[in-house]
Design a protein around this motif. Sequence first.
Motif, short mmCIF file in Angstrom:
data_model
loop_
_atom_site.label_atom_id
_atom_site.label_comp_id
_atom_site.label_asym_id
_atom_site.label_seq_id
_atom_site.Cartn_x
_atom_site.Cartn_y
_atom_site.Cartn_z
N LYS A 56 87.24 58.65 19.96
CA LYS A 56 86.26 59.67 19.59
C LYS A 56 85.78 59.48 18.15
CE LYS A 56 87.28 63.31 22.86
NZ LYS A 56 88.11 64.47 23.13
N LEU A 59 83.15 56.92 18.10
CA LEU A 59 81.89 57.38 18.67
C LEU A 59 81.23 58.45 17.82
CD1 LEU A 59 82.98 57.54 22.34
CD2 LEU A 59 80.96 56.34 21.54
N GLY A 60 81.90 58.84 16.76
CA GLY A 60 81.33 59.88 15.92
C GLY A 60 81.48 61.27 16.51
N LEU A 61 82.39 61.44 17.46
CA LEU A 61 82.59 62.77 18.05
C LEU A 61 83.54 63.61 17.21
CD1 LEU A 61 83.00 61.92 21.82
CD2 LEU A 61 81.00 62.77 20.65
N VAL A 62 84.39 62.92 16.44
CA VAL A 62 85.36 63.63 15.62
C VAL A 62 85.12 63.23 14.18
CG1 VAL A 62 87.79 63.81 15.04
CG2 VAL A 62 87.10 63.79 17.43
N GLU A 63 85.01 64.23 13.34
CA GLU A 63 84.80 63.95 11.92
C GLU A 63 86.01 64.39 11.12
OE1 GLU A 63 81.01 65.75 11.02
OE2 GLU A 63 80.25 64.77 12.82
N THR A 81 72.94 56.92 13.38
CA THR A 81 73.53 56.93 14.71
C THR A 81 73.08 55.73 15.55
OG1 THR A 81 71.73 58.32 15.47
CG2 THR A 81 73.77 59.42 14.83
N LYS A 84 75.16 53.59 18.05
CA LYS A 84 75.57 54.10 19.37
C LYS A 84 74.69 53.54 20.49
CE LYS A 84 77.27 58.42 17.46
NZ LYS A 84 77.04 59.88 17.37
N TYR A 89 80.10 54.70 26.87
CA TYR A 89 81.31 55.54 26.78
C TYR A 89 81.58 56.26 28.08
CZ TYR A 89 84.21 59.49 25.11
OH TYR A 89 85.19 60.43 24.92
N ARG B 119 79.32 68.10 23.43
CA ARG B 119 79.90 67.12 22.51
C ARG B 119 80.00 65.73 23.12
NH1 ARG B 119 81.41 68.78 17.85
NH2 ARG B 119 82.33 66.84 17.17
N SER B 124 77.81 61.43 21.85
CA SER B 124 78.18 60.02 21.92
C SER B 124 76.96 59.12 22.08
CB SER B 124 79.15 59.80 23.07
OG SER B 124 78.56 60.16 24.29
N PRO B 126 72.99 57.75 21.00
CA PRO B 126 72.30 57.50 19.74
C PRO B 126 71.20 58.52 19.47
CG PRO B 126 71.55 55.96 21.39
CD PRO B 126 72.65 56.75 22.02
N ARG B 129 72.01 64.28 15.21
CA ARG B 129 72.53 65.63 15.36
C ARG B 129 71.42 66.68 15.21
NH1 ARG B 129 78.18 65.41 14.51
NH2 ARG B 129 78.67 63.73 15.93
N GLN B 297 83.58 72.03 16.45
CA GLN B 297 84.63 71.12 16.91
C GLN B 297 85.95 71.86 17.09
OE1 GLN B 297 84.60 67.68 14.37
NE2 GLN B 297 86.80 67.49 14.56
#
Lengths: 266, 546
Positions: A56, A59-63, A81, A84, A89, B119, B124, B126, B129, B297
């Motif tokens: 994650k 994949l940039g899902l968790v910072e 981004t 990606k 995934y 999420r 995931s 490209p 945000r 999150q």
Amino acid sequence: MIETAGGRQEPVISIRNLEMSYGSKPILQGIDLDVYQGQIIGYIGPNGAGKSTTVKIMLGLVEGYQGEVKIFGRDIADGDTDYKRRIGYVPEVAELYESLTAQEYLVFVGELYGLPQRKADHKARRLMAKFGLEEVYFDRISSYSKGMRQKVLLISSLLHNPDILFLDEPLSGLDANSVMIVKEILAALAAEGKTIFYSSHIMDVVEKISSRILLLNGGRIVADGSFEELREQSHERSLEQIFNDLTGFHEYKDVAASFVSIVQEV
Amino acid sequence: MGTVKWLQILDPLRGLFEKSGIDYDMMRRILEVKLLMDGRRVPTLIQKSSKTADPDNQSNQFIKSLWIYVVISVVLIPFIVMKTNYMFQMSLVFGILMFMITTSMISDFSSVMLDVRDRNILFSKPVQRRTISMAKLLHVLIYLLLLTGSLTVVPLAVGLFRHGVLFFLLFLVEIILMDFFIVVLTAVLYWLVLRFFDGEKLKDIINYVQIGLTIVMTVGYQFISRLFNLMDLTAAFTPKWWEIFIFPAWFASPFEWLLGQGKSPLIVIFSVLSVVGPLVAWWVYSLLMPSFERNLQKLASHHGRGKTRGFRLQEGLSMLFCRGQLERLFFRFSWDMMGRERDFKLKVYPQLGFSIVFPFIFMFNMLRSEGGFAAMRTGKGFLFLYFCALMIPSIIMMLKFSGNYKGAWIYQTAPLTDTASVYKGALKAMVARLFAPVFILQAVIFLIIFGARIIPELIVILLGVLLYVVVSFMALEKGLPFSRPFQSSQSGGGFVIFGLIVLLGVFAGAHFGFTFLPYGEYLYMLLLLVLNLIAWKLAFRELPAS
């Protein structure tokens, strides 16, 4: 593809001293890793070892991690981004928008990756047909079985022809024949120069298809190498035994015996 | 392929979106898919076995229910028609509007704003945000505008005929500004909570904030009318500095400034605030959004750890109220689910807030209008306690929904013989867990106010409410508890609920009538007791096996 003038390959994924914690609970405690093109990496470890978290983060899902993660030579923390676009995934939990039909969902995901609508549709339909799901292409995903959903997820991760694939338990719910197909697909993709990062709890499969195995325990990599190398180091016969050995778990027989004895109390 | 054609109305704004770094095509596509999904009911396991899901049923439940808001908006008309004091009447109008819209934002759309499913699927990919956030925001805004539209279409038309074009345009602009303000206010509130807490704790806090806010809004709305009650309505309005904190007053000020005779500097400041406020809020919002998403999150992480206690209240209560093991089982199960189920709490608890506040609001109103506290104590004000049962029909309706509705397969695999006990247990648990605490709290307060003479009346009210529970259960569409998914905008069954609310009035009316007879309340008590016994028997007699 990514090669320096000297001909030595540069890693497609490069992780340096990666640390991550949720609150006061440490999840990853210093991961160092270089992954090269064409490798099929089996990423294994007990529950809660930090496998999914690593994926994650990439994949940039968790910072909020510490350390450095570079994919295709670029630090993923730079806010772009675009990397990606070249990643596919399959998440651990089969999360998809169930009220959409397979067609709607796959075309949507294809478009998110920048594919034109018609092309995504055409490609998705043919891929579904290869999995024997042609008839249900226009049905809602909510009516699908677990295996069918897994196939849709696999297709959605491959539509845009990515260079790196992150697969979290990609075979769960698939029948034996489909498993054969998917294993073959993965091998063929790796031969084409794709990098596959694969996590699973089914050791037999990992043993057979991985060109390199990473064992994660307690937020650290405790083993790294091909199956043959791991076998030599630990003097065990199967990956399952290596796994038990390295994660320090030996009492499975005792646990099973006492479990059954509790079941039989009524 | 599902497309939502009318989203093209956004196309002229493409440049604006792109200038702020948003991938317009991508955003529209995400929005399209979201709206497409809202229009569909996800067939659940239970529904599938009984009837085949209609594949082309794309009508949106929320849009279908909008007419109710048109009906509700009629209450605004008198305030618009009045030609006494713009500041007063428009403050009330905006107060009511803000109240209606904010509460429905919080109870219906918090699931959209706090959605964590996106999420894995969207983040995931490209896509920036910023684009995803904007799609999410527009998703909420579209519903908000529909809601606001149906609430204001009649008042706007009335305003146009009564006060002319300038009034109409001013009203329209202020309504739009107010909408923006509300979205940002809600989001900032969530952000604040998300900023300082995490995990399960955070979700609890959202619940409490929702309940608290509901109460504050209700009381606040009382406060506005109070403000002006003391003064002569025809006299010019002299604003006070502290009214700056009453947001509806901002939106009412331009009317006073441009159409009325109030020209004091404060009126001008308020008017300016009604434009600048939402814009500043918007700007703050765009600054906070990334941090909001980051904190979101936390919602996905589960670190809740249950406490084990020696004695569990629900076990004692289930022994007391239920007969048979199955009924007890479902009493305890429903009790636990009601306390833990996030989505359920999110929808139901704000309604509990209303139930707590309503009886007192009406009492305070009476306190003002009639001969004060002493007169009220000897009067029949205790009948306002009926208002605490107002939430019962919608809670009963909610009982069949769950965020984890998929777990309902257990109903079919377990050797369940009679569903009557399942429903009965769940219904009793609802009364014990959600209604009883509210009722007991209010009964105590009422006893203090009215004295011991109302003890029989309280018993009558309790019996009436119990009967009301069964009747509501019979009238509403049945579904096994916690077996169906919530939709993002859940407003079905509104018509039946409306009817049931009227019925509650009938109960209160009958009670009022009986108080004129000698020993009337005891007669009514007896009648209710008998009706209760019959109804609780009848209601569960013929229920489908599953």
